[in-house]
Design an enzyme around this catalytic site. Sequence first.
Site: not given
Ligand code: PBG
Ligand code: ZN
Length: 323
Positions: A195, A248
């Site tokens: 991520k 992601k």
């Molecule tokens: C929480 C989380 C996020 C997303 C999914 N889980 C946001 C982040 O990490 O700031 C992003 C999902 C999206 O942008 O569609 N940690």
């Molecule tokens: Zn988070």
Amino acid sequence: MHYPEYRPRRLRANAKLRAMVAETTLARDHLIQPLFVRPGSGERRPVDSMPGIFQFSVDTLVDEVKEVADAGVPGIILFGIPSKKDAVGSEAYAQDGIVQQAVRAIKAADTDILVVTDVCLCEFTDHGHCGVVKGQAVDNDETLPLLAKEALSHVEAGADMVAPSDMMDGRVGAIRDVLDLEGHESVPILSYAAKYASAYYGPFRDAAESPPQFGDRKSYQMHHTNVEEALREVEMDIAEGADIVMVKPALAYMDVISRVKDEFGYPVAAYNVSGEYAMIKAAAERGWLEERETVLETMVGFRRAGADIILTYWAKQIARWLD
Ligand code: PBG
Ligand code: ZN
């Protein structure tokens, strides 16, 4: 291969031939619909930066889940907006937290959709970070037990799979240990393994009301320059017990999806994130892109890159398009 003996255009002549030799498939089976749940009742609040996406209260969420299931989408992933936030994200692991309530209500309704829950603290902490803050930093090892507790509470409410998205080191193992200890050894973990700290999460932070109140997430989420590091992250998560590994965002990270699939052969999920959704939506609203064609092409691209599963805000819509 040379023209005129080989004429690639022969197999492009009509739709039947093209379908017969298609190398990649896109089916409803691959889709997961993200959904946002907030306190209250009768709520269906539009998210400005994500046209077509809403924050539901538990009652309206159940109706939406039925629609998603009826469209043929096999799974949803839930994100909660709590009634109150604090420094340690208490509502994330409260018995009657918003996500726990939502899971129970969905499970009580008559649908066999797979309920996945996002496991993180950022939506539940007043500082908006994904873990416990010490000074200006997020403390990795103090965060782990809270994430494990959160995952367990989701599973106890009935979640079919948990998806840790915090990017603390060791969290998959911490969650796996607690789930096993409590007799939930059959519940899989979908790990947000690679991520990245991404500008593409902008609209989500509106939807989940979870922007960090100071700094950013770069000390725990990955830097976008790196792919070898992503492979190490994936390797660790698999060793700790991840069943599915996620990359992601998706669109700017197709090479990462491809490498992860090639090197591990594990089930791979791609998260088509909020900013990727907003870009196409905005262009389509202006008539600059044709939404359906653009979305389907994008989804097939994720599949071609190696994604088995796609988390996308278009899941319900795609399922209907594919009908
Ligand atoms: C929480 C989380 C996020 C997303 C999914 N889980 C946001 C982040 O990490 O700031 C992003 C999902 C999206 O942008 O569609 N940690
Ligand atoms: Zn988070």
